[in-house]
Design a protein around this motif. Structure first.
Motif, PDB file in Angstrom:
ATOM      1  N   SER A  24       5.731  -7.774  37.958  1.00  0.00           N
ATOM      2  CA  SER A  24       7.143  -7.997  38.270  1.00  0.00           C
ATOM      3  C   SER A  24       8.065  -7.736  37.087  1.00  0.00           C
ATOM      4  CB  SER A  24       7.350  -9.436  38.751  1.00  0.00           C
ATOM      5  OG  SER A  24       6.895 -10.362  37.785  1.00  0.00           O
ATOM      6  N   SER A  25       7.519  -7.469  35.910  1.00  0.00           N
ATOM      7  CA  SER A  25       8.331  -7.208  34.734  1.00  0.00           C
ATOM      8  C   SER A  25       9.146  -5.930  34.923  1.00  0.00           C
ATOM      9  CB  SER A  25       7.439  -7.076  33.501  1.00  0.00           C
ATOM     10  OG  SER A  25       8.177  -6.665  32.381  1.00  0.00           O
ATOM     11  N   PRO A  26      10.398  -5.895  34.445  1.00  0.00           N
ATOM     12  CA  PRO A  26      11.228  -4.696  34.654  1.00  0.00           C
ATOM     13  C   PRO A  26      10.642  -3.444  34.032  1.00  0.00           C
ATOM     14  CG  PRO A  26      12.273  -6.222  33.105  1.00  0.00           C
ATOM     15  CD  PRO A  26      11.142  -6.950  33.736  1.00  0.00           C
ATOM     16  N   CYS A  27       9.958  -3.573  32.890  1.00  0.00           N
ATOM     17  CA  CYS A  27       9.357  -2.385  32.270  1.00  0.00           C
ATOM     18  C   CYS A  27       8.262  -1.803  33.154  1.00  0.00           C
ATOM     19  CB  CYS A  27       8.826  -2.709  30.881  1.00  0.00           C
ATOM     20  SG  CYS A  27       7.591  -4.024  30.802  1.00  0.00           S
ATOM     21  N   VAL A  28       7.508  -2.671  33.830  1.00  0.00           N
ATOM     22  CA  VAL A  28       6.453  -2.210  34.731  1.00  0.00           C
ATOM     23  C   VAL A  28       7.055  -1.648  36.011  1.00  0.00           C
ATOM     24  CG1 VAL A  28       4.438  -2.903  36.080  1.00  0.00           C
ATOM     25  CG2 VAL A  28       4.787  -3.832  33.788  1.00  0.00           C
ATOM     26  N   LEU A  29       8.061  -2.320  36.567  1.00  0.00           N
ATOM     27  CA  LEU A  29       8.684  -1.847  37.804  1.00  0.00           C
ATOM     28  C   LEU A  29       9.302  -0.465  37.627  1.00  0.00           C
ATOM     29  CD1 LEU A  29      10.444  -5.029  39.267  1.00  0.00           C
ATOM     30  CD2 LEU A  29       8.283  -4.003  39.953  1.00  0.00           C
ATOM     31  N   MET A  30      10.003  -0.249  36.501  1.00  0.00           N
ATOM     32  CA  MET A  30      10.622   1.056  36.262  1.00  0.00           C
ATOM     33  C   MET A  30       9.560   2.137  36.069  1.00  0.00           C
ATOM     34  SD  MET A  30      13.347   2.910  35.999  1.00  0.00           S
ATOM     35  CE  MET A  30      14.880   2.077  35.523  1.00  0.00           C
ATOM     36  N   SER A  31       8.552   1.841  35.276  1.00  0.00           N
ATOM     37  CA  SER A  31       7.490   2.824  35.038  1.00  0.00           C
ATOM     38  C   SER A  31       6.735   3.148  36.325  1.00  0.00           C
ATOM     39  CB  SER A  31       6.511   2.303  33.983  1.00  0.00           C
ATOM     40  OG  SER A  31       7.150   2.117  32.745  1.00  0.00           O
ATOM     41  N   LEU A  32       6.444   2.118  37.117  1.00  0.00           N
ATOM     42  CA  LEU A  32       5.741   2.329  38.384  1.00  0.00           C
ATOM     43  C   LEU A  32       6.571   3.161  39.355  1.00  0.00           C
ATOM     44  CD1 LEU A  32       3.939  -1.004  39.361  1.00  0.00           C
ATOM     45  CD2 LEU A  32       2.934   1.275  39.237  1.00  0.00           C
ATOM     46  N   THR A  33       7.856   2.876  39.427  1.00  0.00           N
ATOM     47  CA  THR A  33       8.732   3.592  40.353  1.00  0.00           C
ATOM     48  C   THR A  33       8.715   5.086  40.067  1.00  0.00           C
ATOM     49  OG1 THR A  33      10.197   1.683  40.621  1.00  0.00           O
ATOM     50  CG2 THR A  33      11.112   3.850  41.154  1.00  0.00           C
ATOM     51  N   TRP A  34       8.906   5.444  38.794  1.00  0.00           N
ATOM     52  CA  TRP A  34       8.968   6.858  38.445  1.00  0.00           C
ATOM     53  C   TRP A  34       7.582   7.506  38.438  1.00  0.00           C
ATOM     54  CZ3 TRP A  34      12.886  10.035  38.629  1.00  0.00           C
ATOM     55  CH2 TRP A  34      14.162   9.479  38.699  1.00  0.00           C
ATOM     56  N   THR A  35       6.549   6.741  38.133  1.00  0.00           N
ATOM     57  CA  THR A  35       5.197   7.293  38.230  1.00  0.00           C
ATOM     58  C   THR A  35       4.872   7.656  39.669  1.00  0.00           C
ATOM     59  OG1 THR A  35       4.447   6.008  36.320  1.00  0.00           O
ATOM     60  CG2 THR A  35       2.745   6.835  37.810  1.00  0.00           C
ATOM     61  N   GLY A  36       5.284   6.795  40.599  1.00  0.00           N
ATOM     62  CA  GLY A  36       5.079   7.096  42.018  1.00  0.00           C
ATOM     63  C   GLY A  36       5.762   8.383  42.426  1.00  0.00           C
ATOM     64  N   VAL A  37       6.988   8.598  41.937  1.00  0.00           N
ATOM     65  CA  VAL A  37       7.715   9.833  42.244  1.00  0.00           C
ATOM     66  C   VAL A  37       7.008  11.040  41.639  1.00  0.00           C
ATOM     67  CG1 VAL A  37       9.860  11.106  41.833  1.00  0.00           C
ATOM     68  CG2 VAL A  37       9.941   8.707  42.508  1.00  0.00           C
ATOM     69  N   PHE A  38       6.594  10.923  40.376  1.00  0.00           N
ATOM     70  CA  PHE A  38       5.932  12.044  39.713  1.00  0.00           C
ATOM     71  C   PHE A  38       4.607  12.394  40.395  1.00  0.00           C
ATOM     72  CE2 PHE A  38       8.226  10.558  35.646  1.00  0.00           C
ATOM     73  CZ  PHE A  38       9.318  11.351  35.952  1.00  0.00           C
ATOM     74  N   ILE A  39       3.866  11.372  40.824  1.00  0.00           N
ATOM     75  CA  ILE A  39       2.613  11.625  41.552  1.00  0.00           C
ATOM     76  C   ILE A  39       2.911  12.340  42.865  1.00  0.00           C
ATOM     77  CG2 ILE A  39       0.702  10.531  42.801  1.00  0.00           C
ATOM     78  CD1 ILE A  39       0.655   8.388  40.624  1.00  0.00           C
ATOM     79  N   GLY A  40       3.956  11.872  43.567  1.00  0.00           N
ATOM     80  CA  GLY A  40       4.343  12.518  44.821  1.00  0.00           C
ATOM     81  C   GLY A  40       4.702  13.975  44.622  1.00  0.00           C
ATOM     82  N   LEU A  41       5.418  14.288  43.551  1.00  0.00           N
ATOM     83  CA  LEU A  41       5.778  15.677  43.265  1.00  0.00           C
ATOM     84  C   LEU A  41       4.547  16.496  42.887  1.00  0.00           C
ATOM     85  CD1 LEU A  41       9.098  15.225  41.245  1.00  0.00           C
ATOM     86  CD2 LEU A  41       8.832  16.017  43.599  1.00  0.00           C
TER      87      LEU A  41
END
Length: 426
Positions: A24-41
């Protein structure tokens, strides 16, 4: 380049998770969000237009700057706390939530009537409501603030249940959540319901970290289902003869990946567009109170094609920030908000009010893949702070009244339901 960016982003998730041990930490949430996008791409690299390396690097850098600054600020306050002896961390149940749920239920028919007014009735109702909201100006008026209240109340109701564990609070939470969904649903926008899901999800995993993985899967599946159904019944008006399920599914995926493709593949093209999603526009509804004749401008960008037959007009949070403040200014703003989120998260781990605030703040993190909901959402964030402060003040006033009249309430046998309930954390 996309594979390199994906690997680095994934490694940042691993590092921040290992250090913070918190999903739930903001550093993890931000990294996870963009990692998900990069994996999708990475999995759809042949479907979209060619991604340029420099804009992709900007996206990775922005995510790392936000996550690093939020982590540093969070840990610095944590170290400062460890040096000072403080009381046990506790979450306080808010006893005023049933009253506000009742108010929201009373106002709901009036809201629905206002949303249905002046509709032609010849096409899909939700689609008409959505088109009317896109054409409207002025910030949504009274009921936009009522919907905002329903979001806040639903999270407080969730905390009440997690704190007390009582069936009474569970029923109230389900009612409050349903009411918030109705307010969001009759706005005609898919994102409103998804936002409620995400905010409740974040609040839950802060208090129930051991169930974070299962809850994350549920939140992702539920969000995609809401998006798909919203596209089917609102955007495409359930016209399956014209739009196949495959096309709608691709469009749903584009909602998550399209902004990044547009920013990375057409960086110099979109930089030529005008930007009206700025802090001036965000506060324009306040300015119009004092100057009713103030002209309004559309906040929607032109569409560009990101794949054959698939357009988008969202360009991530970085386009408006770079357009307004240059590249250096953009990353400075991102770093400042990272610090602020780190501080709010630190406070959220020991305060019900801050936890509700952080849950709503987290929407800006998840929606960074669409647009800037940091500076551009500053008025909305201010409203959240005011509403949460008022609800917290009402709760404290109630408990102060109970404490003052404890003897008389005991004699009347009414204290049992008004007692202070606390939830201790590690």
């Amino acid at each position: 380049m996309i594979y390199f960016v994906t690997i680095i982003s994934f490694l940042s998730v691993v590092v921040f998770l290992k250090i913070t041990r918190s999903l739930s930490s903001p550093c993890v949430l931000m990294s996870l969000t963009w990692t998900g996008v990069f994996i999708g791409l990475s999995l759809n690299v042949d479907f979209y237009d060619d991604l340029q390396p420099i804009p992709l690097f900007y996206l990775l850098l922005g995510s790392l700057i936000f996550s690093t600054s939020s982590f540093i600020f969070q840990t610095s306050y944590q170290k400062r706390q460890n040096k000072v002896k403080i009381a046990n961390k506790t979450f306080e149940r808010n006893p005023m939530i049933p009253f506000f749920i009742f108010i929201l239920i009373i106002l709901l028919p009036f809201y629905i009537r206002s949303q249905l007014a002046d509709l032609s009735g010849v096409s899909n109702t939700l689609r008409e409501i959505r088109l009317a909201s896109l054409a409207a100006t002025g910030g949504g008026g009274f009921f936009a603030n009522v919907f905002l209240l329903s979001e806040v109340v639903s999270i407080f109701a969730l905390l009440n249940y997690l704190i007390s564990g009582r069936k009474y609070d569970l029923i109230l939470y389900l009612v409050g959540l349903s009411v918030a969904f109705l307010y969001g649903g009759f706005s005609g926008a898919k994102g409103t319901i998804i936002n409620i899901l995400i905010a409740n999800y974040v609040a839950f995993i802060v208090l129930r970290p051991k169930r974070a993985v299962l809850t994350t899967i549920f939140a992702l599946v539920a969000s995609f289902a809401v998006l798909f159904l919203g596209l089917y019944f609102i955007n495409f008006a359930a016209n399956s003869t014209t739009y196949s399920f495959d096309y709608i599914a691709h469009t749903a995926i584009n909602y998550f990946l399209g902004g990044t493709v547009a920013f990375s593949a057409h960086y110099f093209t979109i930089l030529s567009f005008e930007n009206h999603q700025n802090i001036q526009t965000a506060w324009s509804s306040i300015f119009r109170i004092f100057e009713p004749g103030t002209n309004t401008t559309s906040i929607h960008y032109p569409f560009i094609q990101i794949a054959p037959g698939y357009p988008t007009n969202v360009f991530t949070m970085y386009f408006p920030l770079i357009k307004e403040y240059t590249l250096v200014g953009c990353f400075t703003v991102v770093a400042i908000f990272g610090m602020m989120f780190g501080w709010v998260y630190f406070r959220a781990r020991s305060s019900s009010s801050y936890l509700v605030l952080y849950s709503l703040f987290s929407l800006s993190i998840f929606q960074s893949i669409f647009s800037d909901l940091f500076l551009y959402a500053s008025l909305l964030i201010t409203k959240y702070i005011i509403v949460i402060a008022l609800l917290s003040f009402a709760s404290k006033a109630y408990y102060k009244y109970v404490a003052k009249n404890r003897n008389s309430l005991n004699n009347m046998g009414k204290l049992g339901k008004s007692k202070l309930v606390l939830y201790k954390t590690d």
